[in-house]
Design an enzyme around this catalytic site. Structure first.
Site, PDB file in Angstrom:
ATOM      1  N   ASN A 145       0.880  -1.167   0.000  1.00 34.95           N
ATOM      2  CA  ASN A 145       0.000   0.000   0.000  1.00 34.95           C
ATOM      3  C   ASN A 145       0.918   1.218   0.000  1.00 34.95           C
ATOM      4  O   ASN A 145       1.498   1.554   1.026  1.00 34.95           O
ATOM      5  CB  ASN A 145      -0.884  -0.033   1.258  1.00 34.95           C
ATOM      6  CG  ASN A 145      -1.701   1.236   1.424  1.00 34.95           C
ATOM      7  OD1 ASN A 145      -1.787   2.048   0.512  1.00 34.95           O
ATOM      8  ND2 ASN A 145      -2.296   1.405   2.594  1.00 34.95           N
ATOM      9  N   LYS A 155       0.225   4.278  -0.299  1.00 33.57           N
ATOM     10  CA  LYS A 155      -0.352   5.486   0.313  1.00 33.57           C
ATOM     11  C   LYS A 155      -0.035   6.705  -0.566  1.00 33.57           C
ATOM     12  O   LYS A 155      -0.058   6.594  -1.776  1.00 33.57           O
ATOM     13  CB  LYS A 155       0.145   5.637   1.750  1.00 33.57           C
ATOM     14  CG  LYS A 155      -0.037   4.339   2.558  1.00 33.57           C
ATOM     15  CD  LYS A 155       0.200   4.502   4.014  1.00 33.57           C
ATOM     16  CE  LYS A 155      -0.044   3.164   4.711  1.00 33.57           C
ATOM     17  NZ  LYS A 155       0.031   3.259   6.160  1.00 33.57           N
ATOM     18  N   HIS A 166      -9.460   1.569   4.421  1.00 36.02           N
ATOM     19  CA  HIS A 166      -8.211   1.697   5.169  1.00 36.02           C
ATOM     20  C   HIS A 166      -8.423   2.621   6.370  1.00 36.02           C
ATOM     21  O   HIS A 166      -9.173   3.595   6.290  1.00 36.02           O
ATOM     22  CB  HIS A 166      -7.100   2.239   4.266  1.00 36.02           C
ATOM     23  CG  HIS A 166      -5.761   2.136   4.927  1.00 36.02           C
ATOM     24  ND1 HIS A 166      -5.322   3.078   5.817  1.00 36.02           N
ATOM     25  CD2 HIS A 166      -4.809   1.174   4.865  1.00 36.02           C
ATOM     26  CE1 HIS A 166      -4.136   2.700   6.268  1.00 36.02           C
ATOM     27  NE2 HIS A 166      -3.802   1.550   5.711  1.00 36.02           N
ATOM     28  N   GLU A 198      -6.716   4.905   7.580  1.00 38.02           N
ATOM     29  CA  GLU A 198      -6.424   6.323   7.336  1.00 38.02           C
ATOM     30  C   GLU A 198      -7.605   7.003   6.651  1.00 38.02           C
ATOM     31  O   GLU A 198      -7.878   8.177   6.890  1.00 38.02           O
ATOM     32  CB  GLU A 198      -5.140   6.453   6.505  1.00 38.02           C
ATOM     33  CG  GLU A 198      -3.916   6.162   7.372  1.00 38.02           C
ATOM     34  CD  GLU A 198      -2.757   5.551   6.627  1.00 38.02           C
ATOM     35  OE1 GLU A 198      -2.709   5.632   5.384  1.00 38.02           O
ATOM     36  OE2 GLU A 198      -1.875   4.960   7.305  1.00 38.02           O
ATOM     37  N   GLU A 244      -6.039  -5.048  10.147  1.00 40.19           N
ATOM     38  CA  GLU A 244      -5.007  -4.057  10.460  1.00 40.19           C
ATOM     39  C   GLU A 244      -5.324  -3.361  11.779  1.00 40.19           C
ATOM     40  O   GLU A 244      -6.107  -2.398  11.813  1.00 40.19           O
ATOM     41  CB  GLU A 244      -4.913  -3.010   9.347  1.00 40.19           C
ATOM     42  CG  GLU A 244      -4.544  -3.588   7.996  1.00 40.19           C
ATOM     43  CD  GLU A 244      -3.833  -2.565   7.118  1.00 40.19           C
ATOM     44  OE1 GLU A 244      -2.729  -2.862   6.661  1.00 40.19           O
ATOM     45  OE2 GLU A 244      -4.385  -1.474   6.905  1.00 40.19           O
ATOM     46  N   GLY A 275       2.045   1.955  10.828  1.00 44.77           N
ATOM     47  CA  GLY A 275       3.028   3.038  10.721  1.00 44.77           C
ATOM     48  C   GLY A 275       3.670   3.421  12.037  1.00 44.77           C
ATOM     49  O   GLY A 275       4.319   4.452  12.149  1.00 44.77           O
ATOM     50  N   SER A 332       2.799  -2.475  10.335  1.00 47.47           N
ATOM     51  CA  SER A 332       4.241  -2.604  10.582  1.00 47.47           C
ATOM     52  C   SER A 332       4.772  -4.014  10.292  1.00 47.47           C
ATOM     53  O   SER A 332       5.678  -4.485  10.971  1.00 47.47           O
ATOM     54  CB  SER A 332       4.603  -2.165  12.001  1.00 47.47           C
ATOM     55  OG  SER A 332       4.238  -0.812  12.201  1.00 47.47           O
TER      56      SER A 332
HETATM   57  P1  PGA Z   1       2.535  -0.026   7.691  1.00 49.73           P
HETATM   58  O1  PGA Z   1       1.146   0.253   6.967  1.00 49.73           O
HETATM   59  O2  PGA Z   1       3.082  -1.316   7.142  1.00 49.73           O
HETATM   60  O3  PGA Z   1       3.404   1.157   7.339  1.00 49.73           O
HETATM   61  O4  PGA Z   1       2.260  -0.117   9.161  1.00 49.73           O
HETATM   62  C1  PGA Z   1       0.247  -0.788   6.731  1.00 49.73           C
HETATM   63  C2  PGA Z   1      -1.003  -0.239   6.116  1.00 49.73           C
HETATM   64  O5  PGA Z   1      -1.378   0.886   6.458  1.00 49.73           O
HETATM   65  O6  PGA Z   1      -1.640  -0.885   5.272  1.00 49.73           O
END
Ligand code: PGA
Length: 255
Positions: A13, A15, A99, A101, A171, A177, A217
């Protein structure tokens, strides 16, 4: 639990990262690193404006390019949005929906996630549906209830047949993140709760055939342990999907 019934999917992803030129360079670098690694599907979900460059760079490889969101209407007065029909017209097969976010910063709710999911499925796309608890919910001991409710609301009125094109990404929001990862046991247990919920909604066969990824992560160091768990069928990778060698290590862990 028979994991062999399910496809393992490692999806990046991106982003809000990568211009078209950067995406071209990135795919060029990662392509040889994941070539022939067919124990998993490899997908990168890209910002709308970099999709075409990423597709061109990935041509002839085992890498598929997806989008990071899709609107639920077919067309109309929705400034800034992109429809499933527009995506499929551009050859985009995969799309991330829900997601955290989007839920956190852009007012996405289970209701709009459900609408987007149904629109993408109706257009023939494969959906990577994201859900997961926030930190306070985990601390309050209500993770199981939260993910079970999200699963039910986000997949309301989706058919068993359409579930063949649904991938769920579990998630935990506190792990995204942050460098904090769910333990393999936590990831396995909560993916198992989602699978049980799918069983109540669609029956055992669908539940056992649905790919459930872990995201939050996941990196080159922890991927093998997470992916070894019976209920974890892949990963949705943010930060580590921006570095070819790190992403390769995760794909290798899935072989
Ligand atoms: P990350 O993000 O691996 O940076 O924690 C995962 C995601 O948001 O899908």
């Amino acid at each position: 639990m028979n994991k062999s019934k399910r496809k393992v999917v490692i999806a990046g992803n991106w982003k809000m990262n990568f211009t078209p030129d950067e995406a071209t360079a990135f795919i060029g670098a990662v392509k040889p690193l994941v070539a022939g690694k067919d124990a998993c599907d490899v997908v990168f979900c890209a910002p709308y404006v970099t999709i075409a460059a990423a597709q061109a760079a990935a041509k002839g490889s085992n890498i598929k390019i997806g989008a990071e969101n899709v609107h639920f209407a077919e067309k109309g007065a929705y400034t800034g949005e992109v429809s499933a029909k527009m995506l499929t017209a551009c050859g985009v097969e995969y799309v991330i929906i829900g997601h955290s976010e989007r839920r956190q910063y852009f007012g996405e709710t289970d209701e709009t996630v459900n609408l987007r999911t149904k629109a993408a499925l109706a257009a023939g796309m494969t959906v990577i549906l994201c859900l997961g608890e926030v930190k306070d919910q985990r601390l309050a001991g209500i993770t199981d209830e939260v993910v079970s409710m999200q699963t039910k609301l986000d997949l309301k009125d989706v058919t068993a047949e359409e579930m063949k094109r649904v991938i769920i990404a579990y998630e935990p929001v506190w792990a995204i993140g942050t460098g904090l990862t769910a333990t393999p046991e936590q990831a396995d247990e909560t993916c198992g709760v989602i699978r049980k919920t799918l069983e109540t909604m669609f029956g055992k066969e669908v539940a056992e055939a649905t790919t459930i990824q872990y995201g939050g992560s996941m990196n080159e160091k922890n991927a093998a342990e997470l992916l070894a768990k019976p209920n974890v069928d892949g990963g949705l990778i943010g930060g580590a999907s921006l570095v070819p060698e790190k992403f390769q290590a995760i794909v290798d862990a899935a072989q």
